[in-house]
Design an enzyme around this catalytic site. Structure first.
Site, short mmCIF file in Angstrom:
data_model
loop_
_atom_site.label_atom_id
_atom_site.label_comp_id
_atom_site.label_asym_id
_atom_site.label_seq_id
_atom_site.Cartn_x
_atom_site.Cartn_y
_atom_site.Cartn_z
CB SER A 1 -4.65 1.19 3.93
OG SER A 1 -3.35 0.71 2.66
CB SER B 1 -1.12 -0.01 1.17
OG SER B 1 -1.67 -0.67 1.08
CE LYS C 1 -4.11 1.58 -0.72
NZ LYS C 1 -4.48 0.47 0.34
#
Length: 399
Positions: free
Chosen positions: A131, A76, A79
């Site tokens: 997230s 993640s 992101k």
């Protein structure tokens, strides 16, 4: 264009542990921009992670790395780039409708449902705090005008622009894909740029947030997954990431005494401990110094054939360096021509100012012409004389 050979002392600054000498150096050097330096030797810090980078944010100097240029799964941490593209290409007040595909993304979530409508701002909170993979996909569809693949293209294009040449994105959230990878160094580059955006800086430092859909009938409570915000004094961001392929990952930012450090840890056994160890090392062994300010006049250069005899030069950016905590011998040298030929445009690049520690170049900044210098002709000479007479008349009228 000929260059001066003389070394002329212009000024001297004393800052506690060292003296900075600002000099004109006529020996020609390549103007390569900020200098990337990688530590020759690495201290043994006892990290559990496979790859790590510690970077000083303002100068971009690498203070430590372990396998920092090895391609890895980012999970993640992807992101961070998703948020950067959204901020650069979208508007926070835009309303985004969540599609079925976005709402059905597997993994971590901000609990979106098909048909929900949230502002881009609220989706960014869901992206970076919870997230949310659903938020990531909704953002990609929105910024990509309905085509998430167009958004992936934007991500990869931006990575190349930033110098993240060992990075490739194939989705907006970081779920494992063989064609989706990056390095600790590339993640530091991306994060360094993202943190220059005021909203991103506040976003990643937020511990919890309630967001309300555009209709006003649905509230979602979001909580930041970055525990370092509570565990390490001075932490002010950035993002966690975890998948089976990537392991525990973290990009973290911490600021103390005006120095901001970025720590990236990938495939970690204990990401909180690894980041804290990197920060402790950075804050105890390194310091930052602003030597000169952007816009500061540092010297002048003679002008050949101009209405003025010389043009003053100013710095395009601050000269900020990161050096070992107790080091001495910091200096700034100027690489400038002996003369320039008129006309000289205001803002034209005339030379470079480079900071050195001993013989090591640290950072290089453009020197710009502070004002216009027109070519000397009868017409410009007359206009210049008229302007001077007008100033004198105004001055006399005040008395």
């Amino acid at each position: 264009m000929a260059t001066a050979r003389a070394r002329l002392l212009l000024r001297s600054f004393v800052f506690g542990f060292f003296t900075v000498i600002l000099a004109v150096e006529g020996v020609a050097r390549a103007s390569t921009g900020p200098v990337l330096t990688v530590p020759v030797s690495r201290p043994e810090l006892g990290l559990s992670c496979y790859a790590a980078i510690l970077m000083e944010w303002q100068s971009g100097k690498i203070l430590y790395h372990r396998n920092g240029f090895t391609r890895m799964h980012p999970a993640s941490l992807t992101k961070i780039m998703t948020a950067l593209i959204a901020l650069e290409r979208g508007r926070l007040e835009e309303v985004v409708q969540v599609s079925e595909e976005a709402a059905s993304q597997p993994g971590s979530t901000m609990y979106l449902r098909e048909g929900d409508k949230f502002t881009l701002e609220d989706l960014l909170y869901g992206l970076m705090l919870n997230s949310g993979n659903d938020a990531a996909w909704a953002i990609a569809e929105h910024i990509g005008n309905g085509d998430p693949r167009e958004f992936f293209r934007m991500m990869n294009q931006r990575a190349r622009q930033l110098g993240a040449i060992n990075t490739r994105f194939s989705n907006p959230h970081g779920l494992t894909d063989p064609n989706h990878y990056t390095t600790a160094f590339d993640l530091a580059l991306i994060t360094r740029t993202a943190l220059k955006h005021p909203f991103f800086k506040n976003l990643v430092a937020t511990k919890e947030k309630d967001v309300i859909d555009a209709r006003g009938d649905k509230t979602i409570s979001l909580y930041n997954t970055n525990k370092l915000l509570w565990l390490y004094l001075g932490t002010d961001g950035v993002k966690t990431g975890t998948t089976e392929a990537a392991g525990q990952c973290l990009v973290a930012s911490a600021t103390r005494n005006g120095m901001r450090l970025l720590a990236v840890v990938l495939a970690s056994g204990d990401r909180w401990s690894d980041a804290a160890i990197l920060f402790d090392y950075g804050f105890s062994q390194w310091r930052t110094e602003k030597i000169l300010d952007a816009g500061e006049r540092v010297t002048t250069v003679p002008v050949r054939g101009g209405i003025k005899a010389a043009v003053p030069l100013v710095l395009e950016d601050d000269i900020v360096v990161c050096v070992p905590r107790f080091s001495t011998g910091l200096r700034v040298e100027l690489d400038i021509p002996e003369k320039v030929r008129a006309p000289v445009a205001r803002g034209a690049i005339v030379g470079r100012a480079t900071a050195y520690l001993g013989s090591e170049p640290l950072v290089s900044v453009n020197l710009l012409a502070e004002e216009w210098v027109q070519t000397l002709t009868p017409l410009t000479l007359l206009a210049h004389a008229g302007a001077l007479i007008s100033k004198l008349l105004i001055s006399f009228s005040l008395y």
